[in-house]
Design an enzyme around this catalytic site. Sequence first.
Site, PDB file in Angstrom:
ATOM      1  N   HIS A  14     -13.083   7.876   0.582  1.00  0.00           N
ATOM      2  CA  HIS A  14     -11.956   7.442   1.274  1.00  0.00           C
ATOM      3  C   HIS A  14     -12.010   6.099   2.184  1.00  0.00           C
ATOM      4  CE1 HIS A  14      -9.820  10.574  -0.735  1.00  0.00           C
ATOM      5  NE2 HIS A  14     -10.453  11.400  -0.236  1.00  0.00           N
ATOM      6  N   ASN A  64      -3.779   7.481   7.512  1.00  0.00           N
ATOM      7  CA  ASN A  64      -2.141   7.805   7.413  1.00  0.00           C
ATOM      8  C   ASN A  64      -1.417   6.828   8.498  1.00  0.00           C
ATOM      9  OD1 ASN A  64      -3.194   9.368   9.431  1.00  0.00           O
ATOM     10  ND2 ASN A  64      -1.742  11.040   9.019  1.00  0.00           N
ATOM     11  N   ASN A 110      -1.834   8.081   1.202  1.00  0.00           N
ATOM     12  CA  ASN A 110      -1.284   7.978   2.656  1.00  0.00           C
ATOM     13  C   ASN A 110      -1.400   6.509   3.286  1.00  0.00           C
ATOM     14  OD1 ASN A 110      -0.395  10.792   2.537  1.00  0.00           O
ATOM     15  ND2 ASN A 110      -2.196  11.523   3.059  1.00  0.00           N
TER      16      ASN A 110
END
Length: 134
Positions: A14, A64, A110
């Site tokens: 990620h 996020n 996100n």
Amino acid sequence: VAGLGNYGLWGTRHSVGMEVLDRLARQLAVAESWRVDKRCCADVALATAHGLELVLLKPRRFMNLNGLSVASAAEIYSLGPEDIYLVHDDLDKALGKVAIKLGGSARGHNGVQSCISALHSNEMTRLRIGIGRP
């Protein structure tokens, strides 16, 4: 050019956006010039490529909340959403596949959603790096 990810979690799928920016900084010979910019809570390096001035940005926040750093940097450097490139992971693309996309929805990402919300726009160009599904 903002590399989205979870700051400090190097080597995770990620955070591939930040790793792409590290490689870009090396190719542009500015890898040693990363500095912490507390105004936008990010690591920043300035570079020039093909006559364009670039601001390379790695937010120092969780995924996020990356948009807060991107929006602050946009204000500091007088950039509009159309000037911003987001580099981020994409679960729906096979590992290593790359796609470029202009605008549109966050598609469940996100970090991208955070950028759309903070910039009040979805006009950013996105470089989507495939990480595949687990």
